[in-house]
Design a protein around this motif. Sequence first.
Motif, PDB file in Angstrom:
ATOM      1  N   ASP A 185       0.849  -1.129   0.077  1.00 30.33           N
ATOM      2  CA  ASP A 185       0.085   0.014   0.081  1.00 30.33           C
ATOM      3  C   ASP A 185       0.839   1.172  -0.282  1.00 30.33           C
ATOM      4  OD1 ASP A 185      -1.355   2.017   2.102  1.00 30.33           O
ATOM      5  OD2 ASP A 185      -2.661   1.275   0.657  1.00 30.33           O
ATOM      6  N   GLU A 186       0.605   2.358  -0.810  1.00 28.65           N
ATOM      7  CA  GLU A 186       1.395   3.441  -1.047  1.00 28.65           C
ATOM      8  C   GLU A 186       1.636   4.225   0.364  1.00 28.65           C
ATOM      9  OE1 GLU A 186       1.449   7.672  -3.356  1.00 28.65           O
ATOM     10  OE2 GLU A 186       0.212   6.291  -3.931  1.00 28.65           O
ATOM     11  N   GLY A 187       0.664   4.296   1.184  1.00 32.93           N
ATOM     12  CA  GLY A 187       0.740   4.850   2.630  1.00 32.93           C
ATOM     13  C   GLY A 187       1.764   4.141   3.611  1.00 32.93           C
ATOM     14  N   ALA A 213      15.076  -3.844   4.892  1.00 30.44           N
ATOM     15  CA  ALA A 213      13.930  -4.196   5.283  1.00 30.44           C
ATOM     16  C   ALA A 213      13.023  -4.813   4.669  1.00 30.44           C
ATOM     17  CB  ALA A 213      13.273  -3.082   5.524  1.00 30.44           C
ATOM     18  N   VAL A 214      13.067  -4.586   3.137  1.00 26.56           N
ATOM     19  CA  VAL A 214      12.310  -5.359   2.279  1.00 26.56           C
ATOM     20  C   VAL A 214      12.679  -6.791   1.907  1.00 26.56           C
ATOM     21  CG1 VAL A 214      11.310  -5.275  -0.175  1.00 26.56           C
ATOM     22  CG2 VAL A 214      11.396  -3.066   1.319  1.00 26.56           C
ATOM     23  N   GLU A 215      14.080  -7.044   1.755  1.00 25.61           N
ATOM     24  CA  GLU A 215      14.342  -8.328   1.709  1.00 25.61           C
ATOM     25  C   GLU A 215      14.159  -9.056   2.897  1.00 25.61           C
ATOM     26  OE1 GLU A 215      15.968  -9.946  -0.634  1.00 25.61           O
ATOM     27  OE2 GLU A 215      16.620  -8.200  -2.085  1.00 25.61           O
ATOM     28  N   TRP A 216      14.357  -8.573   4.324  1.00 24.74           N
ATOM     29  CA  TRP A 216      13.973  -9.478   5.220  1.00 24.74           C
ATOM     30  C   TRP A 216      12.282  -9.758   5.133  1.00 24.74           C
ATOM     31  CZ3 TRP A 216      10.336  -7.609   9.033  1.00 24.74           C
ATOM     32  CH2 TRP A 216      10.359  -8.608  10.398  1.00 24.74           C
ATOM     33  N   LEU A 217      11.452  -8.767   4.702  1.00 23.24           N
ATOM     34  CA  LEU A 217      10.081  -9.332   4.593  1.00 23.24           C
ATOM     35  C   LEU A 217       9.718 -10.313   3.675  1.00 23.24           C
ATOM     36  CD1 LEU A 217       7.219  -8.649   5.202  1.00 23.24           C
ATOM     37  CD2 LEU A 217       7.225  -6.877   3.396  1.00 23.24           C
ATOM     38  N   ALA A 218      10.593 -10.237   2.515  1.00 19.76           N
ATOM     39  CA  ALA A 218      10.556 -11.172   1.398  1.00 19.76           C
ATOM     40  C   ALA A 218      10.901 -12.891   1.643  1.00 19.76           C
ATOM     41  CB  ALA A 218      11.324 -10.906   0.253  1.00 19.76           C
ATOM     42  N   ALA A 219      11.634 -12.759   2.893  1.00 15.58           N
ATOM     43  CA  ALA A 219      11.974 -14.153   3.204  1.00 15.58           C
ATOM     44  C   ALA A 219      10.936 -14.510   4.296  1.00 15.58           C
ATOM     45  CB  ALA A 219      13.101 -14.282   4.056  1.00 15.58           C
ATOM     46  N   LEU A 279       4.236 -12.520   6.627  1.00 18.54           N
ATOM     47  CA  LEU A 279       4.131 -11.322   7.285  1.00 18.54           C
ATOM     48  C   LEU A 279       3.817 -10.218   6.070  1.00 18.54           C
ATOM     49  CD1 LEU A 279       7.299 -11.287   9.738  1.00 18.54           C
ATOM     50  CD2 LEU A 279       4.781 -11.754  10.184  1.00 18.54           C
ATOM     51  N   THR A 280       3.473  -9.013   6.446  1.00 21.89           N
ATOM     52  CA  THR A 280       3.030  -7.942   5.463  1.00 21.89           C
ATOM     53  C   THR A 280       3.856  -6.846   6.000  1.00 21.89           C
ATOM     54  OG1 THR A 280       1.550  -6.905   6.940  1.00 21.89           O
ATOM     55  CG2 THR A 280       0.747  -8.647   5.469  1.00 21.89           C
ATOM     56  N   LEU A 281       3.733  -5.655   5.001  1.00 22.68           N
ATOM     57  CA  LEU A 281       4.535  -4.430   5.276  1.00 22.68           C
ATOM     58  C   LEU A 281       4.113  -3.927   6.349  1.00 22.68           C
ATOM     59  CD1 LEU A 281       7.025  -3.255   3.618  1.00 22.68           C
ATOM     60  CD2 LEU A 281       5.358  -1.837   2.543  1.00 22.68           C
ATOM     61  N   VAL A 297       6.234  -4.841   9.520  1.00 24.98           N
ATOM     62  CA  VAL A 297       7.545  -4.337   9.485  1.00 24.98           C
ATOM     63  C   VAL A 297       7.281  -2.926   9.977  1.00 24.98           C
ATOM     64  CG1 VAL A 297       9.331  -3.207   8.014  1.00 24.98           C
ATOM     65  CG2 VAL A 297       8.308  -5.532   7.367  1.00 24.98           C
ATOM     66  N   VAL A 298       6.593  -2.285   9.694  1.00 27.64           N
ATOM     67  CA  VAL A 298       6.132  -0.882  10.062  1.00 27.64           C
ATOM     68  C   VAL A 298       5.765  -0.880  11.697  1.00 27.64           C
ATOM     69  CG1 VAL A 298       4.597   1.258   9.945  1.00 27.64           C
ATOM     70  CG2 VAL A 298       5.498   0.331   7.908  1.00 27.64           C
ATOM     71  N   ARG A 299       4.858  -1.700  12.110  1.00 25.28           N
ATOM     72  CA  ARG A 299       4.407  -1.801  13.344  1.00 25.28           C
ATOM     73  C   ARG A 299       5.525  -2.242  14.143  1.00 25.28           C
ATOM     74  NH1 ARG A 299       0.747  -5.254  12.577  1.00 25.28           N
ATOM     75  NH2 ARG A 299       1.708  -7.076  12.879  1.00 25.28           N
ATOM     76  N   ASP A 300       6.425  -3.239  13.848  1.00 26.58           N
ATOM     77  CA  ASP A 300       7.589  -3.681  14.543  1.00 26.58           C
ATOM     78  C   ASP A 300       8.479  -2.646  14.700  1.00 26.58           C
ATOM     79  OD1 ASP A 300       6.418  -5.913  14.984  1.00 26.58           O
ATOM     80  OD2 ASP A 300       7.319  -6.954  13.514  1.00 26.58           O
ATOM     81  N   LEU A 301       9.043  -1.956  13.784  1.00 26.05           N
ATOM     82  CA  LEU A 301      10.127  -0.694  13.656  1.00 26.05           C
ATOM     83  C   LEU A 301       9.419   0.344  14.504  1.00 26.05           C
ATOM     84  CD1 LEU A 301      11.329  -0.860  10.255  1.00 26.05           C
ATOM     85  CD2 LEU A 301      12.344  -1.456  12.228  1.00 26.05           C
TER      86      LEU A 301
END
Length: 755
Positions: A233-235, A254-260, A264-266, A269-273
Amino acid sequence: MSSLGTDGGGATYNSVSGDAVVVGPLLMAQHIEGIQLPPAAPAAPAAPPCQGPPPTRVFVNRTEELAGLRDAALALAADPEPGVVMVVGVGGVGKTQLVAQAVRRELAQLFPDGRLYVDLEDHRRDGAVDLAAVLGGFLRALGVHKDYVPGRLAERTALFRSVAAPLRLLVKVDNVQHAPEARALVPPQGLLVVTGRRALPSLLMDGAVLIDVAPLDDRAGTELVRRWYADADEGTATDVVRLCAGHPLALRAAVEWLAARPQLTLDDVVRDLTAGRYGTGDDGAREAMGVAMGASGGPAQDGVGASGGPAQDGVGASGGPAQDGVGEAVDAVLDAVVAEVSDDTRHLYDLFGVLPGTTATADLLRAVGATRVDAGLGELLSSRLAVLVESADRPQRYRLHDVVRAHARQCARALPEERRRSLLRLVVDFYADAAAHGDALVLGARFRIQPPPVRPLAELGAKEALFTGGADALEWLDAERDNLQAVIRVAADEGWHQEVWRLCESLWALYHSRKHLADCVESGLLGIEAAQHEARPDVEIRMRNQVARAAYELGDLDRAESQLDAAAGLLELAGDPRLSGVVWESRGLIALARGRSEESPHAMGERAEEARQLFERALAANRAVPDPHGVVVQSYNVAQALVAGERWTDALGVLDEAAEVARTTGDEPMLPRIDLVRAQSFVGLGSLDRAVAATVAAADRAASLKQFAKLDQALELLAALADRAEDRPLRAACEEKLRELRRNMGLEPPAAPPA
């Protein structure tokens, strides 16, 4: 009529080598024409060097920066004078990738004769860069044979300018910290593009063009994230960009970590960071990351001052404050990524933080206890924590990005001290054994103080041997040179004195063969300290002699003599007479060098006699062992001193004995040298025919042994002898063969193809 080889009956002949006899000057010339040379280096532009990290397929924004690079390159390409472009920005912001994109799009076409690349961090020690090593790599990339790469920085600089003079080159240099580092690498024609974390005012005053690379703004960063992660999502993508402070390295990690982690979703990542679930590291880690990226706020040599004012000889990349949040954002992302990798991969990451050098092979990582190395390296690569290093030699080498390396080293500091030291000790032991095996393959059965390594070479490589044969071993040692130097320094810091001097002794094979003379001095001084700690006068003599020989080749005769004076004072405590021999040999070489620098023939005669006596003492020491190779070498040296003193007949007698020992013991590489000194003796006696025969024998043997520098020397001498004898065919043949040899060795531009 030629005076070469005419006897009383008027027959003209020359004995060449072995049983071969060539009749007459014309056939002698034909013999020279038939000497086999190595294959010619590829002619530009068929195979120009193409070095540097490749561009990625996904690349956004940077329109302004790319346009600036293009415009600067176009303007400088039209100018016959070389140009410089500085690309500056915080660490990991994408400077190297920006240059790679510009090369692919336009710069490669502007500079068709090749692209050279170096990362100066691989050659930096205590803040200083080994520019001689950098130029040596450039010369070899341009086709100069390793035997023709000189030892001194000034000579390498001159040869680089000569070889590169007709070429339109693009030279790319990462991690420049000081203006002199850049100036030394400017090609005679073409363009130098340097990247660094701060601008260098003195280069700007020289006319360099500045390209400032800032972190990505929200729009560009969001586009990049959505190119990688199409469902974003753009936001949410914008939130990730802001949390990563627009830093490309942090975004990619961050995106490579997510791809593995497809579950999970983006948003996760936002919530955890945002929640700081993985922590952001301690204050020490934050400070180290800031320094590594140029965002620490201090005048660090590595970074950009946060105040925007000068940091030593630099200024802030954008002329204003570097973003403090960039270092924190990258630190947080790296903490998150490393927290989620497998235990084996985390162990690898910690190992990279402990390693003294900047690169590692899978064999080294296995040797220090890593498991599932291939899988772990694959995870580090896919997470963009590690990169594969460009390397011409066989073993693949891996390194962490410098920003990531700072983080890894801070993580490694959390290891228990005994664990850290045990890992370091495994690294040092691996390199000490590997270097000893390499030395044995390169220099054979030379005199060594250390015993052979306990571990066989096969145990050091899990899947295949680290190297096979002398040439392969020398390439491995050269590729590992910076790591080896770092390992010596670490061993010295840890007090592992035996490993320090073992490494120093083994690396003489590399220092002498590739003329890494500054390295030899640096490590040799540490070796001297190690020998003193261990109360090993024999080792101290060896180390001081190595430093003296390097200083001698660098032209610093006073320093060389001071080291030999100290070594001579220890000779009574040394058991092996060969240690006396190496000291007397080095003293003799210095005496001859001083004699050549003095204009008075009388002074030269005195120096020659001094050298002869020193070489005779070295010869006696080698006979006492006995050491056949040492006997041949010192006899050869005695003959050189006799020639310098114009005792031609005496020299021939010594050379005959030396040649007989060399042939009997299989010491073939010494024979071309003996033949050349024999030729000089015949010249002194006025026997040009025999001088020519000896010189041709030297050329034949040098060619068969691939001793191309000696072949060059023989052809030069033979051309001079032919000129004295007015033998035009032989002179022409020598000059043409010499030109061909130097073209093939990369010293001259290839001949233009026929129209």
